[in-house]
Design an enzyme around this catalytic site. Sequence first.
Site, PDB file in Angstrom:
ATOM      1  N   GLU A 265       1.342  -1.473   0.344  1.00 31.86           N
ATOM      2  CA  GLU A 265       0.095   0.015   0.450  1.00 31.86           C
ATOM      3  C   GLU A 265       1.272   1.255  -0.001  1.00 31.86           C
ATOM      4  O   GLU A 265       0.435   1.831  -0.459  1.00 31.86           O
ATOM      5  CB  GLU A 265      -0.403   0.095   1.359  1.00 31.86           C
ATOM      6  N   HIS A 268       1.761   2.004  -3.583  1.00 29.04           N
ATOM      7  CA  HIS A 268       0.757   2.857  -3.835  1.00 29.04           C
ATOM      8  C   HIS A 268       0.236   4.465  -3.848  1.00 29.04           C
ATOM      9  O   HIS A 268       0.859   5.282  -4.387  1.00 29.04           O
ATOM     10  CB  HIS A 268      -0.939   2.336  -3.936  1.00 29.04           C
ATOM     11  N   GLU A 294      -0.323  -1.086  -9.931  1.00 25.99           N
ATOM     12  CA  GLU A 294       0.268  -2.542  -9.675  1.00 25.99           C
ATOM     13  C   GLU A 294       1.852  -2.012  -9.073  1.00 25.99           C
ATOM     14  O   GLU A 294       2.461  -2.639  -8.742  1.00 25.99           O
ATOM     15  CB  GLU A 294      -0.607  -3.344  -9.955  1.00 25.99           C
TER      16      GLU A 294
END
Length: 498
Positions: A265, A268, A294
Amino acid sequence: MNTKEAVNKLNELELKEFALGHAMGIMSYDDETVAPKTSYIPRGKTMGVLSEMSYNLSTGEEAMGLLDYLKEHMDELSAEDRRRVEIRDKQARELRAIPVDEYVAYSELTNEASGVWREAKNKSDYKLFEPYLGKIVDFQRRFAGYAAPDRDPYDYMLDLYEEGLTQEKCEVFFRSLRERIVPLLERVKAAEPVDTGLLSTPFPIPAQRELAHRLMTIEGLPEESVIIGEVEHPFSTGFSKYDNRITTHYYEDNFASSMYSLLHEGGHALYDMHSDDRYSFTSLNGGVSMGVHESQSRFYENIIGRSREFVELARPVLTELCPALNAYSGEQMWRAFNAAAPSLIRTEADELTYPLHIMVRYEMEKAMVKGDVKTAELPEMWNALYKEYLGIDVPDDKNGILQDSHWSGGAIGYFPSYALGSAYGAQLLCKMSETLDVAGAVREGNLSKISRWLEEKIWKYGCLLKPAELMERAFEGPFDPNHYTDYLEKKFAEAYNL
Ligand code: ZN
């Protein structure tokens, strides 16, 4: 109105869109993390009002008039503004193509379907979810027909998550993965198993929270603009460079789960927060597609996070916070973090078998959208594909077709972007290694060298370039999935002494 005034109006419009998206996004994050149980009642009302405002703002007469004007004056616009117009035009066409009554009926259906899916999953009973899935696929197929009557409906759906992706490209990509991953997995299965006992070492949750903060610092996420929430299924959401929310979960007997979801995460968030400053509060801000997103998250999770050097770097932190781990060397930890074996659940799959889980879903979606298979027969098809690709028997629907939430929310065409992202990441590593000692940077704990490279090649562009073009520029050549399979072969040959 002249072109300069029109661009000013566009700036005002996109700021308002940002504001509404920000408000709704914070409410969703609040819902997933800390909101009390009954808050869904006022939130439902508020979200209804805000989403109607958002729909009218983006597709109302004023916005469409502005869009028409800008489209007629494209040659007077900068490359950035032309791309903004292109993005708006695509979205507006998609939204306006769908009759309002069908849009409302579909929203109600998916809202209900997510509750039904959860119940069906808990009871492991596909029959409960089956009629909903059938209707969702019908709606999606009809929407594709409205928005892109000349295109294959599944191609249209793929393009929603990864602009430019088609079944033709997926076929070539997945075939090349299958040819090399399936035999590699056979060799891994035949090799001496890796000892994974250390992964269940009890690691107290307060210490895991501290670990998450330390990892965040190593990864280069600033505490003043990124916060960690706790949820069942981790996700991240970024609103601007100054406001990023990542999430994780903590299991006392599985510290690697939170460790790697945090790194994922965090990847991201890094991407989301490093668009060029000039793109703030416009449609160019943030990540361009799910596949590219991704590629960044899985780069930090797997390529960096599961490298020998990173495990060595993290080991002193791990043993400080959980002294029982002192019993294991860095080498033992590295092997355990890279253990690979066929398994039932995608989100818990290792780096090697992960793309096989995606291929199952790709084949399922293709058949569902084409209408090649009856909804009643989908679990049978799922189970047969798991047997074929992973060599395992699926015991029940809970561990089979009902495991992912995507289809209940109408996300058909999303899955392939996960595998594509992994492959993009491996090719980025190759390119980066030409000018940067990647392993050396990790060994000395200097991940900023890596993030500066990614910022320069990927992050700063925001949504300016289409995903395939962005990646080709970064690779300085065409996309080639062999980089990914080469990377997997090298890594697992080492981890399993093949
Ligand atoms: Zn992700």
